[in-house]
Design a protein around this motif. Sequence first.
Motif, PDB file in Angstrom:
ATOM      1  N   PRO A  14      10.357  -5.079   9.753  1.00 50.82           N
ATOM      2  CA  PRO A  14      11.643  -4.579   9.257  1.00 50.82           C
ATOM      3  C   PRO A  14      11.510  -3.680   8.029  1.00 50.82           C
ATOM      4  O   PRO A  14      11.823  -4.087   6.901  1.00 50.82           O
ATOM      5  CB  PRO A  14      12.412  -5.864   8.941  1.00 50.82           C
ATOM      6  N   VAL A  15      11.099  -2.462   8.228  1.00 52.27           N
ATOM      7  CA  VAL A  15      10.939  -1.517   7.123  1.00 52.27           C
ATOM      8  C   VAL A  15      11.341  -0.130   7.585  1.00 52.27           C
ATOM      9  O   VAL A  15      11.106   0.255   8.734  1.00 52.27           O
ATOM     10  CB  VAL A  15       9.489  -1.519   6.605  1.00 52.27           C
ATOM     11  N   LEU A  16      11.961   0.628   6.678  1.00 50.87           N
ATOM     12  CA  LEU A  16      12.404   1.990   6.942  1.00 50.87           C
ATOM     13  C   LEU A  16      12.089   2.839   5.727  1.00 50.87           C
ATOM     14  O   LEU A  16      12.394   2.451   4.590  1.00 50.87           O
ATOM     15  CB  LEU A  16      13.908   2.008   7.225  1.00 50.87           C
ATOM     16  N   LEU A  17      11.486   3.994   5.951  1.00 46.14           N
ATOM     17  CA  LEU A  17      11.122   4.930   4.884  1.00 46.14           C
ATOM     18  C   LEU A  17      12.002   6.168   4.996  1.00 46.14           C
ATOM     19  O   LEU A  17      12.157   6.735   6.084  1.00 46.14           O
ATOM     20  CB  LEU A  17       9.648   5.315   5.015  1.00 46.14           C
ATOM     21  N   VAL A  64      10.677   1.076  -3.755  1.00 49.31           N
ATOM     22  CA  VAL A  64      11.435   0.058  -3.035  1.00 49.31           C
ATOM     23  C   VAL A  64      12.896   0.161  -3.441  1.00 49.31           C
ATOM     24  O   VAL A  64      13.232   0.021  -4.620  1.00 49.31           O
ATOM     25  CB  VAL A  64      10.896  -1.356  -3.322  1.00 49.31           C
ATOM     26  N   VAL A  65      13.761   0.415  -2.462  1.00 44.81           N
ATOM     27  CA  VAL A  65      15.201   0.502  -2.711  1.00 44.81           C
ATOM     28  C   VAL A  65      15.880  -0.822  -2.384  1.00 44.81           C
ATOM     29  O   VAL A  65      16.725  -1.311  -3.121  1.00 44.81           O
ATOM     30  CB  VAL A  65      15.824   1.650  -1.885  1.00 44.81           C
ATOM     31  N   VAL A  66      15.505  -1.418  -1.264  1.00 39.15           N
ATOM     32  CA  VAL A  66      16.046  -2.705  -0.835  1.00 39.15           C
ATOM     33  C   VAL A  66      14.895  -3.526  -0.291  1.00 39.15           C
ATOM     34  O   VAL A  66      14.014  -3.004   0.403  1.00 39.15           O
ATOM     35  CB  VAL A  66      17.116  -2.542   0.264  1.00 39.15           C
ATOM     36  N   GLY A  67      14.904  -4.824  -0.569  1.00 40.96           N
ATOM     37  CA  GLY A  67      13.910  -5.727   0.020  1.00 40.96           C
ATOM     38  C   GLY A  67      12.546  -5.552  -0.615  1.00 40.96           C
ATOM     39  O   GLY A  67      12.396  -5.513  -1.832  1.00 40.96           O
ATOM     40  N   GLY A  68      11.533  -5.512   0.257  1.00 40.42           N
ATOM     41  CA  GLY A  68      10.183  -5.283  -0.216  1.00 40.42           C
ATOM     42  C   GLY A  68       9.326  -6.508  -0.335  1.00 40.42           C
ATOM     43  O   GLY A  68       8.243  -6.463  -0.933  1.00 40.42           O
ATOM     44  N   GLY A  69       9.738  -7.640   0.255  1.00 39.61           N
ATOM     45  CA  GLY A  69       8.905  -8.821   0.173  1.00 39.61           C
ATOM     46  C   GLY A  69       9.368  -9.906   1.120  1.00 39.61           C
ATOM     47  O   GLY A  69      10.468  -9.843   1.693  1.00 39.61           O
ATOM     48  N   PRO A  70       8.534 -10.936   1.334  1.00 39.47           N
ATOM     49  CA  PRO A  70       8.931 -12.071   2.167  1.00 39.47           C
ATOM     50  C   PRO A  70      10.118 -12.802   1.547  1.00 39.47           C
ATOM     51  O   PRO A  70      10.298 -12.804   0.317  1.00 39.47           O
ATOM     52  CB  PRO A  70       7.679 -12.959   2.192  1.00 39.47           C
ATOM     53  N   LEU A  71      10.929 -13.423   2.383  1.00 39.44           N
ATOM     54  CA  LEU A  71      12.031 -14.230   1.882  1.00 39.44           C
ATOM     55  C   LEU A  71      11.532 -15.614   1.493  1.00 39.44           C
ATOM     56  O   LEU A  71      10.686 -16.198   2.176  1.00 39.44           O
ATOM     57  CB  LEU A  71      13.127 -14.340   2.941  1.00 39.44           C
ATOM     58  N   ALA A  87       0.831  -1.205   0.000  1.00 44.52           N
ATOM     59  CA  ALA A  87       0.000   0.000   0.000  1.00 44.52           C
ATOM     60  C   ALA A  87       0.864   1.252   0.000  1.00 44.52           C
ATOM     61  O   ALA A  87       0.504   2.280  -0.615  1.00 44.52           O
ATOM     62  CB  ALA A  87      -0.923  -0.013   1.220  1.00 44.52           C
ATOM     63  N   THR A  88       2.004   1.196   0.676  1.00 46.12           N
ATOM     64  CA  THR A  88       2.913   2.344   0.709  1.00 46.12           C
ATOM     65  C   THR A  88       3.518   2.586  -0.664  1.00 46.12           C
ATOM     66  O   THR A  88       3.668   3.739  -1.098  1.00 46.12           O
ATOM     67  CB  THR A  88       4.021   2.105   1.747  1.00 46.12           C
ATOM     68  N   VAL A  89       3.863   1.533  -1.367  1.00 44.92           N
ATOM     69  CA  VAL A  89       4.366   1.667  -2.738  1.00 44.92           C
ATOM     70  C   VAL A  89       3.277   2.228  -3.643  1.00 44.92           C
ATOM     71  O   VAL A  89       3.522   3.117  -4.477  1.00 44.92           O
ATOM     72  CB  VAL A  89       4.884   0.311  -3.250  1.00 44.92           C
ATOM     73  N   ALA A  90       2.064   1.771  -3.463  1.00 50.48           N
ATOM     74  CA  ALA A  90       0.961   2.302  -4.261  1.00 50.48           C
ATOM     75  C   ALA A  90       0.727   3.778  -3.991  1.00 50.48           C
ATOM     76  O   ALA A  90       0.231   4.512  -4.866  1.00 50.48           O
ATOM     77  CB  ALA A  90      -0.314   1.507  -3.973  1.00 50.48           C
ATOM     78  N   ALA A  96      10.748   8.044  -0.500  1.00 47.76           N
ATOM     79  CA  ALA A  96       9.529   8.783  -0.834  1.00 47.76           C
ATOM     80  C   ALA A  96       9.886  10.234  -1.124  1.00 47.76           C
ATOM     81  O   ALA A  96      10.904  10.754  -0.659  1.00 47.76           O
ATOM     82  CB  ALA A  96       8.529   8.704   0.313  1.00 47.76           C
ATOM     83  N   ARG A  97       9.030  10.884  -1.893  1.00 50.48           N
ATOM     84  CA  ARG A  97       9.221  12.300  -2.217  1.00 50.48           C
ATOM     85  C   ARG A  97       8.082  13.165  -1.696  1.00 50.48           C
ATOM     86  O   ARG A  97       8.089  14.377  -1.893  1.00 50.48           O
ATOM     87  CB  ARG A  97       9.352  12.474  -3.732  1.00 50.48           C
ATOM     88  N   SER A  98       7.124  12.547  -1.036  1.00 44.55           N
ATOM     89  CA  SER A  98       5.987  13.298  -0.494  1.00 44.55           C
ATOM     90  C   SER A  98       5.543  12.643   0.796  1.00 44.55           C
ATOM     91  O   SER A  98       6.063  11.590   1.204  1.00 44.55           O
ATOM     92  CB  SER A  98       4.830  13.326  -1.496  1.00 44.55           C
ATOM     93  N   VAL A  99       4.538  13.223   1.439  1.00 49.31           N
ATOM     94  CA  VAL A  99       4.078  12.713   2.720  1.00 49.31           C
ATOM     95  C   VAL A  99       3.128  11.530   2.568  1.00 49.31           C
ATOM     96  O   VAL A  99       2.905  10.784   3.523  1.00 49.31           O
ATOM     97  CB  VAL A  99       3.411  13.844   3.530  1.00 49.31           C
ATOM     98  N   GLU A 100       2.564  11.310   1.383  1.00 52.00           N
ATOM     99  CA  GLU A 100       1.546  10.267   1.219  1.00 52.00           C
ATOM    100  C   GLU A 100       2.061   8.870   1.575  1.00 52.00           C
ATOM    101  O   GLU A 100       1.362   8.110   2.266  1.00 52.00           O
ATOM    102  CB  GLU A 100       0.983  10.284  -0.212  1.00 52.00           C
ATOM    103  N   PRO A 101       3.242   8.464   1.143  1.00 59.39           N
ATOM    104  CA  PRO A 101       3.727   7.136   1.567  1.00 59.39           C
ATOM    105  C   PRO A 101       3.878   7.011   3.080  1.00 59.39           C
ATOM    106  O   PRO A 101       3.633   5.939   3.641  1.00 59.39           O
ATOM    107  CB  PRO A 101       5.078   7.015   0.854  1.00 59.39           C
ATOM    108  N   GLN A 102       4.290   8.094   3.719  1.00 62.71           N
ATOM    109  CA  GLN A 102       4.411   8.062   5.179  1.00 62.71           C
ATOM    110  C   GLN A 102       3.065   7.758   5.815  1.00 62.71           C
ATOM    111  O   GLN A 102       2.977   6.977   6.767  1.00 62.71           O
ATOM    112  CB  GLN A 102       4.941   9.399   5.681  1.00 62.71           C
TER     113      GLN A 102
END
Length: 499
Positions: A374-377, A338-345, A330-333, A359-365
Amino acid sequence: MSVPPDDVLTTRTPATGVEVGSVAPTAVDAVARIVDRARDAQAAWGARPWAERRKVLADWRRILSRDARSWSDLIRDEIGKPGTEAMAGDVIPTLDALRWTVKRSGRLLADERVGASWQRMLLMPTGRLRWTPYGVVGIIGTWNYPLFLNAGPIAQALAGGNAVVWKPSELAIASGLKLQQSLEEAGTPPGLVAAVYGRGEVGRALLEANVDKVMFTGGVETGRRVLATLAERGVPSVVELSGFDPAVILPDSPLESTVRALVWGAFVGCGQTCVAVKRVIVVGDARRWVDAFAAEIRNLRVGDPADSGVDVGPMINDQARDRLDRTIRATVAAGAEVVVGGGPLDRPGSFYSPTLLSARSVEPQRALEGAFGPVLLIRGVADVGAAIEAANAGGLALAASVWGRDRRAARGVARRIVAGMVCVNEAVTPTASAAAPFGGFKASGYGRTHGEQGLREFVAPQVLFERAAGGFRPQLFPYSGATVDRFLSLYRWAFHPRG
């Protein structure tokens, strides 16, 4: 992983599915009786002198210290943390918290004199402030720090003279059983501390029983339901809910050391930590920071925490992993990349790849808020004012951090951030302070744990005033005579002059 029968709660290591612990759930209709028994035990416990209560708590700490290694092994197996992390982040902070409670509670719970000061002229009596137990404290426990976040509040509730009925998380059954056994070994009176086991229905039964105060640690939505239940009876509470912690990076912050610290702060506990860093706000161009974070995250070693050299273990279960994956999608949408990772192993166990989003705007936040894993924006903003606005955006305000060489400037930014704990060039670690109060603002909860403020959450102030029988009482009826009026005028002139 096989599903246990309905009449048994079972936990399995999230890396391999091997069973760790099991227990029969407590019958829902038995919870109220357990609370009543705790109330009977509390009357004698609350009347005990502090020295006797202190001995039980000191013995409990020694037992936990004796079993420190077995605790770190159990947390590794049941929660999925590397053993070193379990020892440093769960076991040792628990021992420190209990040591603080044993050493400091006697002085902090002692009676205090409330002087009349200038009100002696009104014949105001001197008071005596007493700290009295609530009675039976209900605690809804959590799984991500099954020792630290449960043992500390239990210790402070007992120090205050209360009984405790608590529900270990159904995701940490073995830890709950071990903690309850350690309390009984320490010599707590029968019925004074009781564990009830189960899922949501047992938790609800505890909230609806005759408890006098509740402490809840968990997610925002469940916390709101807890508060609604308690509000019907006016039961006070302490609630520690989710965080979505920002880290503001100022332009003078050193790249390498800042990135290393923040990657640890984001992925410690597989990101399943209420104060884990979840969003990095860079003042200025974020491109070099994105590259540096990506390189550091790719170096993280993910695997079974029972294996040596593992940095990040699995998430607590498949359901949590899948929930995080939906949130990241949903955050990608909403505009994140996605720079690194982004899915189950693609391996057995509840593993999710450590993920970096930009991100370049507040909407993904907004889309990521409340993520637990384990996610960092990361995103850049134009100036310090925009960074403070971004840090304060959203409904959660548990902890935050500011990073920069100029500590005076960083401190100035930190003072403008809304959060229960704000650090300069530090993150996560100060949560383990035994003396500092911990808790959040906004939807992250209210009330505090740890230290003096945490201890005082479990006792209620009562003031005792007394005067000798008979004697002059100028405030009594009838209101007549010029003497009293002249005295009141003089009092106002002395202490409340006009203008």
